[in-house]
Design an enzyme around this catalytic site. Sequence first.
Site, PDB file in Angstrom:
ATOM      1  N   LYS A  45       0.853  -1.189   0.000  1.00  0.00           N
ATOM      2  CA  LYS A  45       0.000   0.000   0.000  1.00  0.00           C
ATOM      3  C   LYS A  45       0.886   1.236   0.000  1.00  0.00           C
ATOM      4  CE  LYS A  45      -4.065   1.840   2.407  1.00  0.00           C
ATOM      5  NZ  LYS A  45      -5.036   1.558   3.503  1.00  0.00           N
ATOM      6  N   ASP A 139     -13.724   3.591  10.639  1.00  0.00           N
ATOM      7  CA  ASP A 139     -14.174   3.549   9.247  1.00  0.00           C
ATOM      8  C   ASP A 139     -14.532   2.120   8.844  1.00  0.00           C
ATOM      9  OD1 ASP A 139     -14.856   4.627   6.780  1.00  0.00           O
ATOM     10  OD2 ASP A 139     -12.815   4.553   5.989  1.00  0.00           O
TER      11      ASP A 139
END
Length: 286
Positions: A45, A139
């Site tokens: 990532k 989230d």
Amino acid sequence: MARHQPIQLGTQIAGYQVEHEIGRGGMSVVYLATDLRLGRAAALKVLAPELTLIDDLRRRFINESRVAAAIDHPHIVPIYASGESDGVLYIAMRYVAGPDLGALLDRDGPLPVTDALGIAAQVASALDAAHENGLVHGDVKPGNILVAASGVGDDPYAYLMDFGLAKPSLDASSTSVGEFVGTLDYVAPEQISGRPVDGRGDLYSLACVVYEVLAGGPVFQRDDDMALLWAHQYDQPPELSGARPGLAPAVDSVMAKALAKASDDRFGSCREFVEELFSAAGGLAS
């Protein structure tokens, strides 16, 4: 916001060779990469290069690796390494060969009850582990839940990921009234209004996810963002049994408690919520 500038395939970042892109979000791109030292696949990532100079986004990205690495749990994606290499911020983690839950829903529609509740139980255990470490994910949504086959009867195996918004429980210092971090379809009322948030905010978001994977759509569907924010704060959620024929009506009171507007009125843990939902569903597998 500027578009992500792609990293050239074959590029080496801190000993990881980029093979191809496998996903992207608002602030990062994820590549399938090869760990050149150990010869294994990894998910790499990378913070979009044009965002590396924005201090808040840098902190959020760095925070993700630190939080996830600090919680050793079978349903949290393991972190291999993280850091900055030639100006590129990266997180290397286990490569999970499977779609995220959002993509799975887009492809297959609502899940079988047993699969949906199995995934919910796994995510609940990961969230409770984070909460026991004094952290709130912030989230929880289908896009942050990876789903792979377990290899045992092809039961789904879920991984919770993306702890970039994670912060200490009951910390509202970075959120003022009318501002929040999270995703609109799953955001808890206290996140919207800027009230202190603890693990029960994640529980609310998990309940929104459970509703969606069983009903095929978000718990609140409104024409614009402001109406959606209003619904989370003031509107009563629709009954899940009405959106999923054949599901025992007893699930509705469980969902109503998990989706209560006041966090004190919700369950004490994510695991307690899912256990009550299992019991209320009565073992249906439709």
